[in-house]
Design a protein around this motif. Structure first.
Motif, short mmCIF file in Angstrom:
data_model
loop_
_atom_site.label_atom_id
_atom_site.label_comp_id
_atom_site.label_asym_id
_atom_site.label_seq_id
_atom_site.Cartn_x
_atom_site.Cartn_y
_atom_site.Cartn_z
N THR A 59 34.84 -11.73 -38.75
CA THR A 59 34.38 -10.59 -39.55
C THR A 59 35.51 -9.59 -39.76
OG1 THR A 59 33.49 -9.54 -37.56
CG2 THR A 59 31.94 -10.80 -38.91
N GLY A 60 35.50 -8.95 -40.92
CA GLY A 60 36.51 -7.96 -41.26
C GLY A 60 37.89 -8.52 -41.46
N ARG A 61 38.00 -9.80 -41.71
CA ARG A 61 39.31 -10.48 -41.68
C ARG A 61 39.86 -10.90 -43.05
NH1 ARG A 61 40.19 -16.09 -38.36
NH2 ARG A 61 42.14 -16.66 -39.35
N ASP A 63 40.65 -11.15 -47.22
CA ASP A 63 40.88 -10.41 -48.47
C ASP A 63 39.94 -10.89 -49.57
OD1 ASP A 63 43.21 -8.95 -47.49
OD2 ASP A 63 44.21 -10.91 -47.52
N ASP A 86 30.43 -8.76 -44.67
CA ASP A 86 30.96 -8.36 -43.37
C ASP A 86 32.22 -9.12 -42.98
OD1 ASP A 86 29.02 -6.46 -42.98
OD2 ASP A 86 27.78 -7.69 -41.66
N ALA A 89 37.88 -7.92 -45.26
CA ALA A 89 38.73 -6.83 -44.77
C ALA A 89 38.50 -5.64 -45.68
CB ALA A 89 40.20 -7.26 -44.83
N PRO A 90 38.83 -4.43 -45.23
CA PRO A 90 38.70 -3.27 -46.11
C PRO A 90 39.44 -3.50 -47.43
CG PRO A 90 39.17 -2.57 -43.87
CD PRO A 90 39.32 -4.06 -43.90
N GLY A 91 38.75 -3.23 -48.53
CA GLY A 91 39.33 -3.42 -49.85
C GLY A 91 39.24 -4.85 -50.36
N GLY A 92 38.61 -5.74 -49.59
CA GLY A 92 38.49 -7.14 -50.00
C GLY A 92 37.49 -7.33 -51.12
N THR A 93 37.47 -8.53 -51.69
CA THR A 93 36.61 -8.83 -52.83
C THR A 93 35.72 -10.03 -52.53
OG1 THR A 93 38.36 -8.05 -54.31
CG2 THR A 93 36.64 -9.38 -55.30
#
Length: 95
Positions: A59-61, A63, A86, A89-93
């Protein structure tokens, strides 16, 4: 570029196309272990994995998270989409 996760990857045809045409490494997960064994794998890792489990190492990994021909097979689509997101990563699509 970056990292990708192909959820419900089956035998990995889509992930292979992404890896052949971009610098993106695509990990693949599916609940079907037999499909994963027939996987057309290149650079990414394979996981027999239920995304609803939200494994902390995954999770959070990523892009990019890909759901190709998956949602029509999912009963609880909102819960599934939340779990898929979930893994970004932040900013992922999410595709």
């Amino acid at each position: 570029g970056g990292s990708g996760l192909d959820i419900g990857s089956g035998n990995g045809v889509f992930a292979k196309q992404i890896e052949l045409t971009t610098p993106t490494n695509v990990d693949c997960c599916d609940l079907n272990d037999a499909a994963l064994r027939r996987h057309a794998r290149l650079r990414g890792k394979l996981y027999c994995y239920d995304i609803l489990e939200r494994h902390p190492d995954l999770t959070g990994r990523y892009d990019h998270v890909f759901l190709m021909d998956v949602l029509e097979h999912v009963e609880h689509d909102q819960q599934f989409l939340s779990a898929a997101a979930d893994h970004l990563a932040p900013g992922g699509t999410l595709y």
